[in-house]
Design a protein around this motif. Structure first.
Motif, PDB file in Angstrom:
ATOM      1  N   GLY A 145     -51.193  40.686   6.369  1.00 52.42           N
ATOM      2  CA  GLY A 145     -50.739  41.964   5.831  1.00 52.42           C
ATOM      3  C   GLY A 145     -50.940  43.083   6.843  1.00 52.42           C
ATOM      4  N   SER A 193     -45.656  41.353   2.336  1.00 57.57           N
ATOM      5  CA  SER A 193     -46.728  41.271   3.338  1.00 57.57           C
ATOM      6  C   SER A 193     -46.446  42.125   4.565  1.00 57.57           C
ATOM      7  CB  SER A 193     -46.911  39.828   3.782  1.00 57.57           C
ATOM      8  OG  SER A 193     -45.796  39.416   4.552  1.00 57.57           O
ATOM      9  N   TYR A 205     -52.315  43.068  -0.329  1.00 60.45           N
ATOM     10  CA  TYR A 205     -51.809  41.741   0.031  1.00 60.45           C
ATOM     11  C   TYR A 205     -52.951  40.837   0.484  1.00 60.45           C
ATOM     12  CZ  TYR A 205     -49.586  37.950   2.513  1.00 60.45           C
ATOM     13  OH  TYR A 205     -49.227  36.707   2.934  1.00 60.45           O
ATOM     14  N   ILE A 229     -50.411  40.403  -4.396  1.00 62.08           N
ATOM     15  CA  ILE A 229     -49.578  41.475  -3.848  1.00 62.08           C
ATOM     16  C   ILE A 229     -49.841  42.836  -4.489  1.00 62.08           C
ATOM     17  CG2 ILE A 229     -47.748  39.938  -3.109  1.00 62.08           C
ATOM     18  CD1 ILE A 229     -46.229  40.576  -5.647  1.00 62.08           C
ATOM     19  N   HIS A 276     -49.552  47.518   3.180  1.00 64.21           N
ATOM     20  CA  HIS A 276     -49.700  46.587   2.050  1.00 64.21           C
ATOM     21  C   HIS A 276     -51.185  46.277   1.846  1.00 64.21           C
ATOM     22  CE1 HIS A 276     -45.695  45.929   3.842  1.00 64.21           C
ATOM     23  NE2 HIS A 276     -45.312  45.852   2.583  1.00 64.21           N
TER      24      HIS A 276
END
Length: 143
Positions: A111, A105, A118, A87, A115
């Motif tokens: 993702g 996410s 991710y 993450i 993000h």
């Protein structure tokens, strides 16, 4: 001539048992054998430990104790299903629950642009949990 009738033993193992008792005055165990079993306190402790183990096994069988759950790395709650993912820029793998996963996410498996760090890594399921799966289908008898 004998005036008292002796019983006739037809079972050979029974006859052997009677013959063994004839020369042995008692069946007590020697003191060394009795002491090897331990004191009364030790026996009580073993009995209590055995009862506790049986109670734990019974609780696990009935599903009252949740066994095998893992902790979400973000919210620290115990869950039966976690998603493994990266993450942030450290590229460390985290185990996150469903609620936290939506935040890290964006709610998408691969993702999104919001993000960029991710990365999905799979799902962990607690197979030891006694879970019931609720189906969206209605049983035939309910129709």
């Amino acid at each position: 001539m004998l005036s008292v009738r002796q019983p006739v033993l037809r079972n050979t193992s029974l006859a052997a048992a009677h013959a063994a008792r004839a020369w042995r005055p008692s069946f007590r165990r020697p003191a060394a054998v009795m002491n090897a079993r331990g004191s009364d306190e030790e026996r009580a402790a073993r009995k209590a430990a055995k009862k506790e183990a049986k109670a734990a096994a019974r609780a696990k069988r009935e599903g009252s104790v949740v066994a095998g759950q893992k902790e979400c790395d973000l919210c620290n709650s115990m869950k039966d299903l976690l998603i493994r993912c990266q993450i942030d820029q450290t590229k460390k793998w985290f185990m996150v629950c469903g609620k936290c996963w939506k935040g890290v996410s964006g709610g998408e498996v691969d993702g999104n642009d919001a993000h960029p760090h991710y990365k999905y890594g799979g799902i962990w399921k607690n197979h030891a949990a006694a879970t019931t799966v609720l189906s969206a289908k209605q049983p035939k008898s309910a129709k």
